[in-house]
Design a protein around this motif. Structure first.
Motif, PDB file in Angstrom:
ATOM      1  N   ASN A  69       0.676  -1.133   0.025  1.00  0.00           N
ATOM      2  CA  ASN A  69       0.037   0.027  -0.106  1.00  0.00           C
ATOM      3  C   ASN A  69       0.838   1.381  -0.015  1.00  0.00           C
ATOM      4  N   LEU A  70       0.331   2.401  -0.641  1.00  0.00           N
ATOM      5  CA  LEU A  70       1.008   3.703  -0.874  1.00  0.00           C
ATOM      6  C   LEU A  70       0.260   4.388   0.128  1.00  0.00           C
ATOM      7  N   ILE A  71       0.921   5.272   0.870  1.00  0.00           N
ATOM      8  CA  ILE A  71       0.215   6.222   1.728  1.00  0.00           C
ATOM      9  C   ILE A  71       0.685   7.669   1.578  1.00  0.00           C
ATOM     10  N   ALA A  72      -0.023   8.516   1.308  1.00  0.00           N
ATOM     11  CA  ALA A  72       0.413   9.770   1.236  1.00  0.00           C
ATOM     12  C   ALA A  72      -0.351  10.690   2.090  1.00  0.00           C
ATOM     13  N   PRO A  73      -0.056  12.221   2.858  1.00  0.00           N
ATOM     14  CA  PRO A  73      -0.781  12.895   3.536  1.00  0.00           C
ATOM     15  C   PRO A  73      -1.726  13.514   3.115  1.00  0.00           C
ATOM     16  N   TYR A  74      -1.801  13.917   1.575  1.00  0.00           N
ATOM     17  CA  TYR A  74      -2.642  14.884   1.054  1.00  0.00           C
ATOM     18  C   TYR A  74      -3.547  14.078  -0.041  1.00  0.00           C
ATOM     19  N   ARG A  75      -4.717  14.558  -0.292  1.00  0.00           N
ATOM     20  CA  ARG A  75      -5.665  13.865  -1.273  1.00  0.00           C
ATOM     21  C   ARG A  75      -5.394  14.571  -2.721  1.00  0.00           C
ATOM     22  N   HIS A  76      -5.487  15.723  -2.679  1.00  0.00           N
ATOM     23  CA  HIS A  76      -5.969  16.459  -4.037  1.00  0.00           C
ATOM     24  C   HIS A  76      -4.826  17.230  -4.700  1.00  0.00           C
ATOM     25  N   THR A  77      -3.564  17.345  -3.855  1.00  0.00           N
ATOM     26  CA  THR A  77      -2.448  17.844  -4.432  1.00  0.00           C
ATOM     27  C   THR A  77      -1.724  17.037  -5.740  1.00  0.00           C
ATOM     28  N   PRO A  78      -0.950  17.551  -6.395  1.00  0.00           N
ATOM     29  CA  PRO A  78      -0.106  16.934  -7.629  1.00  0.00           C
ATOM     30  C   PRO A  78       0.444  15.665  -7.154  1.00  0.00           C
ATOM     31  N   GLU A 130     -13.339   4.010  -4.813  1.00  0.00           N
ATOM     32  CA  GLU A 130     -12.413   4.697  -5.443  1.00  0.00           C
ATOM     33  C   GLU A 130     -11.395   3.738  -5.531  1.00  0.00           C
ATOM     34  N   LEU A 131     -10.149   4.150  -6.251  1.00  0.00           N
ATOM     35  CA  LEU A 131      -9.100   3.236  -6.482  1.00  0.00           C
ATOM     36  C   LEU A 131      -8.334   2.918  -5.098  1.00  0.00           C
ATOM     37  N   GLY A 132      -7.754   2.094  -4.804  1.00  0.00           N
ATOM     38  CA  GLY A 132      -7.184   1.507  -3.615  1.00  0.00           C
ATOM     39  C   GLY A 132      -5.832   1.195  -3.637  1.00  0.00           C
ATOM     40  N   TYR A 133      -5.075   1.612  -4.672  1.00  0.00           N
ATOM     41  CA  TYR A 133      -3.766   1.340  -4.801  1.00  0.00           C
ATOM     42  C   TYR A 133      -3.031   2.314  -3.564  1.00  0.00           C
ATOM     43  N   ALA A 134      -3.228   3.530  -3.510  1.00  0.00           N
ATOM     44  CA  ALA A 134      -2.952   4.394  -2.490  1.00  0.00           C
ATOM     45  C   ALA A 134      -3.999   4.959  -1.469  1.00  0.00           C
ATOM     46  N   THR A 135      -3.715   5.182  -0.448  1.00  0.00           N
ATOM     47  CA  THR A 135      -4.708   5.695   0.570  1.00  0.00           C
ATOM     48  C   THR A 135      -4.022   6.776   1.283  1.00  0.00           C
ATOM     49  N   SER A 136      -5.143   7.829   1.966  1.00  0.00           N
ATOM     50  CA  SER A 136      -4.518   8.703   2.766  1.00  0.00           C
ATOM     51  C   SER A 136      -3.978   8.016   4.049  1.00  0.00           C
ATOM     52  N   ASP A 186       1.986  -5.577   4.504  1.00  0.00           N
ATOM     53  CA  ASP A 186       3.266  -6.130   4.188  1.00  0.00           C
ATOM     54  C   ASP A 186       4.243  -5.052   4.319  1.00  0.00           C
ATOM     55  N   ILE A 187       3.922  -4.435   3.015  1.00  0.00           N
ATOM     56  CA  ILE A 187       4.905  -3.223   2.690  1.00  0.00           C
ATOM     57  C   ILE A 187       4.079  -1.990   2.657  1.00  0.00           C
ATOM     58  N   THR A 188       4.763  -0.972   3.125  1.00  0.00           N
ATOM     59  CA  THR A 188       3.933   0.317   3.084  1.00  0.00           C
ATOM     60  C   THR A 188       4.969   1.209   2.406  1.00  0.00           C
ATOM     61  N   ILE A 189       4.695   2.052   1.625  1.00  0.00           N
ATOM     62  CA  ILE A 189       5.343   3.236   0.920  1.00  0.00           C
ATOM     63  C   ILE A 189       4.901   4.559   1.086  1.00  0.00           C
ATOM     64  N   MET A 190       5.347   5.107   1.926  1.00  0.00           N
ATOM     65  CA  MET A 190       5.277   6.464   2.420  1.00  0.00           C
ATOM     66  C   MET A 190       5.642   7.397   1.565  1.00  0.00           C
ATOM     67  N   ILE A 191       4.824   8.453   0.931  1.00  0.00           N
ATOM     68  CA  ILE A 191       5.243   9.507   0.347  1.00  0.00           C
ATOM     69  C   ILE A 191       5.020  10.690   1.188  1.00  0.00           C
ATOM     70  N   VAL A 192       6.289  11.400   1.110  1.00  0.00           N
ATOM     71  CA  VAL A 192       6.305  12.682   2.113  1.00  0.00           C
ATOM     72  C   VAL A 192       6.804  13.862   1.181  1.00  0.00           C
ATOM     73  N   PRO A 193       5.925  14.715   0.631  1.00  0.00           N
ATOM     74  CA  PRO A 193       6.247  16.001  -0.096  1.00  0.00           C
ATOM     75  C   PRO A 193       7.000  17.206   0.926  1.00  0.00           C
ATOM     76  N   GLU A 194       7.578  18.034   0.536  1.00  0.00           N
ATOM     77  CA  GLU A 194       8.176  18.990   1.178  1.00  0.00           C
ATOM     78  C   GLU A 194       7.216  20.105   1.554  1.00  0.00           C
ATOM     79  N   GLU A 195       5.812  20.006   0.927  1.00  0.00           N
ATOM     80  CA  GLU A 195       5.071  20.977   1.124  1.00  0.00           C
ATOM     81  C   GLU A 195       4.936  21.229   2.605  1.00  0.00           C
ATOM     82  N   ASP A 196       4.717  22.563   3.052  1.00  0.00           N
ATOM     83  CA  ASP A 196       4.898  23.035   4.402  1.00  0.00           C
ATOM     84  C   ASP A 196       3.565  23.357   4.888  1.00  0.00           C
ATOM     85  N   SER A 197       2.976  22.346   5.519  1.00  0.00           N
ATOM     86  CA  SER A 197       1.536  22.293   6.070  1.00  0.00           C
ATOM     87  C   SER A 197       1.617  21.700   7.499  1.00  0.00           C
ATOM     88  N   ASP A 198       0.821  22.419   8.211  1.00  0.00           N
ATOM     89  CA  ASP A 198       0.444  22.148   9.758  1.00  0.00           C
ATOM     90  C   ASP A 198      -0.182  20.622   9.599  1.00  0.00           C
TER      91      ASP A 198
END
Length: 374
Positions: free
Chosen positions: A55-64, A165-171, A181-193
């Motif tokens: 699973n891929l995980i990202a903190p934001y939903r609608h950003t690029p 919705e597509l489930g390859y990546a989730t918030s 089993d394997i988690t891929i965390m995507i961390v953008p440098e966007e400065d948001s609290d």
């Protein structure tokens, strides 16, 4: 692994997926990435494998670089751009991994009795992963891991758009409570609290086997978000019966992580040469310690970050190193801090260096021998 921008991340997604799939494959093959991804996830209907494999995980939903766009990029990488372009009007293509986004009790075909049923067994909670299979009856067939040999779920196009919705990546929010089993965390440098310390902790603890982190450009954003000043819990005090004030965010500013410049242990940085010597002395005597661990006042309205907090012989000590007492303003702040310890009843466990009449090395030796009895 680092990525520079949106285009660079898109190029790296197939590469990192290929690596993740290879770590879970039982038998190496020369199949296309999409087929290999299906194999390790049990698509379709392999009960010996599990859909929570990767699973891929990202903190934001609608950003690029958010969940929505990442899902589309993964869909193209696994199912083929031509296939996605041809069938994009449906939103999903054959073998897509999908995510249920609403709590719902479906009407489903029960293969054991060959009839349509709706019961507690066909209730699918929000956050459930499944497989998407087109069907000739102008409906979409979804298979969910729960009793997937028994039930098939047939959704109209309208239902699919509302429920899936597509489930390859989730918030991070959707991944909370799940394990992969394997988690891929995507961390953008966007400065948001929005990306605070607690959210990052949640994201980094979803894997049971391998955790992969993709960070934009450098480690600064990760280091910043792990800083206590980005913790919502530390800044928030709650009370059932009294009005309670949290610790103002600005009070953390002087403790910013970019001021940590002296490495004393692997991944441990301190602010001064003096603190480096104290760290090494404690480590040498096998005394575990926290660096700048928050110490909250009795009224919960203020805090200090002792240079070192540690336990020895069942006592908790707070070691403050005052390395610039020749500076008038610094000395005044040290005096006020000492008063804070006294007001809150911590003075008996407070250690301050350097000791008057001694240099730092002598002070450390005195503390070790006469206070800690080492």
């Amino acid at each position: 692994m680092n990525w520079k921008d949106e285009d660079d991340l898109q190029k790296k997604i197939p590469e990192i997926l290929d690596y993740a799939v290879s770590r879970l494959e039982r038998n190496k093959s020369k199949k296309e990435l999409g087929e290999r991804y299906n194999d390790v996830h049990g698509i379709p209907f392999n009960k010996d494998r599990k859909i929570e494999a990767i699973n891929l995980i990202a903190p934001y939903r609608h950003t690029p670089t958010g969940v929505d766009n990442i899902n589309l990029e993964i869909q193209k990488a696994l199912r083929g751009k031509d296939v996605v372009d041809k069938w994009h009007k449906y939103g999903f293509v054959f073998n897509d991994k999908v995510l249920q986004i609403r709590n719902y009790t479906y009407h489903a075909w029960d293969h054991t009795i060959n009839k349509i049923v709706s019961s507690d067994d066909t209730y699918i909670p929000n956050g459930t992963l499944g497989y998407f299979l087109p069907n000739s009856k102008k409906k979409f067939m979804i298979k969910f891991p729960k009793d997937y040999e028994r039930y098939s779920y047939y959704l109209t196009k309208k239902q699919a758009n509302e429920m899936l919705e597509l489930g390859y990546a989730t918030s991070v929010h959707k991944a909370q409570g799940s394990q992969f089993d394997i988690t891929i965390m995507i961390v953008p440098e966007e400065d948001s609290d929005f990306l605070n310390r607690e959210m990052l902790y949640t994201a980094l603890t979803r894997s049971t086997c391998i955790q992969i982190v993709l960070i934009q450009n450098n480690l600064n954003i990760l280091k910043s978000r792990l800083w206590l000043g980005k913790s919502e819990i530390v800044k928030r005090n709650s009370s059932l019966f009294n009005t309670s004030k949290g610790i103002p965010s600005k009070d953390f500013e002087k403790y910013k992580p970019e001021n940590l410049i002296y490495e004393v242990l692997p991944d441990l940085f301190v602010r001064s040469e003096g603190e480096k010597l104290i760290s090494e002395a404690l480590a040498k005597h096998e005394i575990g310690f926290f660096y700048e661990k928050p110490l909250i006042a009795k009224d919960n309205k203020s805090f200090k970050l002792p240079d070192f907090t540690f336990k020895h012989n069942r006592r908790e000590f707070y070691w403050e190193h005052n390395g610039m007492m020749n500076d008038f303003d610094y000395a005044e702040r040290a005096k006020k801090k000492r008063g804070w310890y006294q007001e809150n009843g911590y003075q008996d466990n407070l250690i301050e260096t350097p000791i008057e009449g001694m240099n730092l090395k002598q002070s450390i030796e005195y503390v070790l021998e006469n206070i800690l009895n080492l």
